[in-house]
Design a protein around this motif. Structure first.
Motif, PDB file in Angstrom:
ATOM      1  N   GLY A 206       0.949  -1.069   0.033  1.00 28.78           N
ATOM      2  CA  GLY A 206       0.108  -0.009  -0.008  1.00 28.78           C
ATOM      3  C   GLY A 206       0.829   1.287   0.101  1.00 28.78           C
ATOM      4  O   GLY A 206       1.964   1.462  -0.223  1.00 28.78           O
ATOM      5  N   ALA A 207       0.061   2.462   0.344  1.00 24.24           N
ATOM      6  CA  ALA A 207       0.810   3.702   0.189  1.00 24.24           C
ATOM      7  C   ALA A 207       1.550   3.872   1.356  1.00 24.24           C
ATOM      8  O   ALA A 207       2.490   4.555   1.274  1.00 24.24           O
ATOM      9  CB  ALA A 207      -0.357   4.833  -0.199  1.00 24.24           C
ATOM     10  N   ILE A 208       1.282   3.578   2.412  1.00 22.53           N
ATOM     11  CA  ILE A 208       1.931   3.598   3.831  1.00 22.53           C
ATOM     12  C   ILE A 208       2.780   2.571   3.935  1.00 22.53           C
ATOM     13  O   ILE A 208       2.401   1.492   4.466  1.00 22.53           O
ATOM     14  CB  ILE A 208       1.087   3.845   4.810  1.00 22.53           C
ATOM     15  CG1 ILE A 208       0.063   4.967   4.540  1.00 22.53           C
ATOM     16  CG2 ILE A 208       1.743   4.243   6.261  1.00 22.53           C
ATOM     17  CD1 ILE A 208      -1.166   5.261   5.528  1.00 22.53           C
ATOM     18  N   LYS A 209       4.275   2.504   4.004  1.00 24.06           N
ATOM     19  CA  LYS A 209       5.108   1.665   4.241  1.00 24.06           C
ATOM     20  C   LYS A 209       5.720   1.460   5.447  1.00 24.06           C
ATOM     21  O   LYS A 209       6.028   2.781   6.353  1.00 24.06           O
ATOM     22  CB  LYS A 209       5.953   1.696   3.122  1.00 24.06           C
ATOM     23  CG  LYS A 209       5.773   1.881   1.746  1.00 24.06           C
ATOM     24  CD  LYS A 209       5.682   0.708   0.926  1.00 24.06           C
ATOM     25  CE  LYS A 209       5.443   0.956  -0.507  1.00 24.06           C
ATOM     26  NZ  LYS A 209       4.220   1.507  -0.955  1.00 24.06           N
ATOM     27  N   CYS A 210       5.889   0.187   6.083  1.00 24.25           N
ATOM     28  CA  CYS A 210       6.572   0.208   7.133  1.00 24.25           C
ATOM     29  C   CYS A 210       8.248   0.373   6.982  1.00 24.25           C
ATOM     30  O   CYS A 210       8.691   0.241   5.746  1.00 24.25           O
ATOM     31  CB  CYS A 210       6.540  -1.280   7.990  1.00 24.25           C
ATOM     32  SG  CYS A 210       4.801  -1.399   8.386  1.00 24.25           S
ATOM     33  N   GLU A 211       8.968   0.789   7.816  1.00 25.15           N
ATOM     34  CA  GLU A 211      10.415   0.992   7.353  1.00 25.15           C
ATOM     35  C   GLU A 211      11.088   0.112   6.695  1.00 25.15           C
ATOM     36  O   GLU A 211      10.909  -1.218   7.137  1.00 25.15           O
ATOM     37  CB  GLU A 211      11.009   1.297   8.910  1.00 25.15           C
ATOM     38  CG  GLU A 211      12.416   1.823   8.731  1.00 25.15           C
ATOM     39  CD  GLU A 211      13.316   2.073   9.915  1.00 25.15           C
ATOM     40  OE1 GLU A 211      14.358   2.051  10.103  1.00 25.15           O
ATOM     41  OE2 GLU A 211      12.653   2.785  10.873  1.00 25.15           O
ATOM     42  N   GLY A 212      11.607   0.297   5.579  1.00 26.05           N
ATOM     43  CA  GLY A 212      12.603  -0.741   4.763  1.00 26.05           C
ATOM     44  C   GLY A 212      11.594  -1.781   4.181  1.00 26.05           C
ATOM     45  O   GLY A 212      12.037  -2.721   3.572  1.00 26.05           O
TER      46      GLY A 212
END
Length: 138
Positions: A77-83
């Motif tokens: 999705g548009a909001i990614k977790c770090e890395g």
């Protein structure tokens, strides 16, 4: 002539009543699943001491598509977790008879596979204070 019309009406009505159950054709491959924080059917949970997987904000817009080829495509999705990469593809295997789902070599038990939601869980170590970690998708 009247008997023929009655027979035709009975045939037509019986044909309409033979509609398949809405859940009879639902499989994990039949739709794109989204993480959910709401359990629509707590009755399908394992017996006791359940902890729901707390999906992070960066996971809540992810989608999961189980392919018929044994590949699970996770779109982050548009909001990614770090890395995190945009799309991740991993292997999965689902044994419907035993209700065992293996995703990227991690085994889960399927508690529910319906039009409303997909729910699977893993056993947690005793030290956690919970027996099961439940993942919900709709």
């Amino acid at each position: 002539m009247l008997n023929k019309n009655i027979l035709l009406l009975i045939f037509f009505l019986s044909f309409l009543s033979c509609k398949k159950s809405e859940n009879s054709t639902v499989t994990i491959t039949s739709k794109v699943w989204k993480p959910s924080l709401t359990d629509a059917n707590t009755a399908s949970n394992p017996s006791t001491n359940v902890q729901y997987h707390p999906f992070l904000n960066c996971e809540q817009d992810d989608t999961y598509q189980f392919g018929t080829n044994g590949k699970l495509t996770i779109n982050h999705g548009a909001i990614k977790c770090e890395g995190e990469e945009a799309i991740k593809i991993v292997d999965y295997f689902y044994n419907r008879d035993t209700k065992e789902l293996t995703i990227d070599n991690i085994k889960f038990k399927v508690a529910e596979e319906s039009k409303i939601q997909l729910k699977y869980y893993s056993v947690l170590p005793e030290i956690s204070g919970y027996s099961y970690l439940v993942f919900i998708f709709n």
